[in-house]
Write an enzyme that holds these catalytic residues in place. Sequence first.
Site, PDB file in Angstrom:
ATOM      1  N   CYS A 279       0.469  -1.469   0.263  1.00 56.59           N
ATOM      2  CA  CYS A 279      -0.223   0.424  -0.104  1.00 56.59           C
ATOM      3  C   CYS A 279       1.164   1.443  -0.075  1.00 56.59           C
ATOM      4  CB  CYS A 279      -1.011   0.237   1.103  1.00 56.59           C
ATOM      5  SG  CYS A 279      -0.370  -0.482   2.507  1.00 56.59           S
ATOM      6  N   GLU A 378      -5.673   3.386  -6.785  1.00 57.51           N
ATOM      7  CA  GLU A 378      -4.923   2.371  -6.703  1.00 57.51           C
ATOM      8  C   GLU A 378      -4.218   1.067  -7.491  1.00 57.51           C
ATOM      9  OE1 GLU A 378      -5.354   0.423  -2.993  1.00 57.51           O
ATOM     10  OE2 GLU A 378      -2.873   0.925  -2.800  1.00 57.51           O
TER      11      GLU A 378
END
Length: 476
Positions: A279, A378
């Site tokens: 992440c 993302e």
Amino acid sequence: MQLTHFINGAPVAGAAALERRNPSDTRDLVATFPDADAGVVDAAVAAARAAQPAWAAASPEVRADLLEAIAATLFARSAALGELLAREEGKTRAEGTGEVLRAARIFRYFAGEAIRLHGRTLASTRPGVEVRTHHEALGVVGLITPWNFPIAIPAWKAAPALAFGNALVMKPAETAPAMAHALAGIIAECGVPAGVFNLVLGAGGAGAALAAHPGVDGVSFTGSQATGQKVVQATAARRARVQLEMGGKNPLLVLADADLDRAVAIALDGGFFQTGQRCTASSRVIVEDAIHDEFVARLAQRAAALNVGHALDPATQVGPANSEAQLARNLDYVGIATGEGGRLVCGGERLQREHPGWYMAPTLIADTDPAMRINCEEVFGPVVSTIRVHDYDEALSVANAGEFGLSAGIVTNQHDRARHFRRNVRAGMVMVNLPTAGVDYHVPFGGVRGSSHGPREQGFAAFEFYTTMKTVYEAG
Ligand code: ADP
């Protein structure tokens, strides 16, 4: 390997509804496991509720000793567990073993934190009265974890939960359940009392049942933004405490004065190691015009030379995508980015290897615009975009665009620029001359804006989520 839930100190079997295959070789069935329904989640929460008061009342030394034993067992078994991690999740053996060692160190750190927890004594405004604050266990916590760090994230949630006297129910990701299952076995083997640590396996429904359960006092979640939103709604409905980590679109600024070799090495690590499935990955690289073309050419050369292959092959530098769905998503984003005008510099395609697996070439897309989807959403794969900027001011404003704010990095030798960036970038973690990914295990972790919600995880900050404060007034 057939996995089970783990409730009240004992394995609880269920129909093998789900399976996990090795992403490096899909012929290899790693595990079958049950899908917890509401009844299973109920049983796990009931066990945790029953066990929690005695666990919180025990001496912190009891908890510290147990956490230390868990750490020692993880250290001793790091090679075998690292291999299982690589086989199940797809990161390389070195990355997998490193992650198990990190989990061990996290337990060792929180063994110390269990006995360091302290309150304050304050002067009362009333003569003869003493005022103290104490931190007490929150109660029963639900821990919902993702697949990309399948033992480190369970460890960094479970270790502080246990250290501070909470009982817990963990729901690991359905594409990496074996590591959490192994951790549950070790925790039981080390003698943690029945019911203090419970594991329920399954898909999203099991997580939803846990997040909504009235017997759960707090939920710590790591995963996607969409799911985080559901978790916050479920917990807000009953005003339970909630902590969310939901990823990033982490900018890495490369200024014109940077040493190019160093900048390329930082971008390569941040963007592609662990298959870009972090992440904190450096997925948006913002480069000053003066060096942009040279930087892109060198990064593409290094990325194309990375050895993509089976996670357990010692020559492999980048393992496969974690799942077929993740691979499809990665490839989709290549199409989306080029469709919006990005220039594919290298990669962009699925790779065939001698084993059937979910392999993808490290991908670099240049000349993208900050507003393109590739720079706002993302991807979670080995896909890096670059954005050309005129100067530092433009770079900073591009870095601060979008709704995420987890980690941000800058490569420069100018101290004033680095200082300005550290103060003005909107991110929870700032890296100067380092990749955006790669964090220490003993310091707070978390982001701002759409990346995180609630108190920080890890390090000295972890107690905030897992404890509640009591203020005591006492007259003599
Ligand atoms: P990713 O896209 O990284 O797989 P998810 O947010 O889907 O992230 O998954 C993270 C964790 O949340 C997993 O353990 C998953 O099973 C769980 N999960 C999925 N849906 C829900 C939900 N509605 N409520 C709670 N947990 C969920």
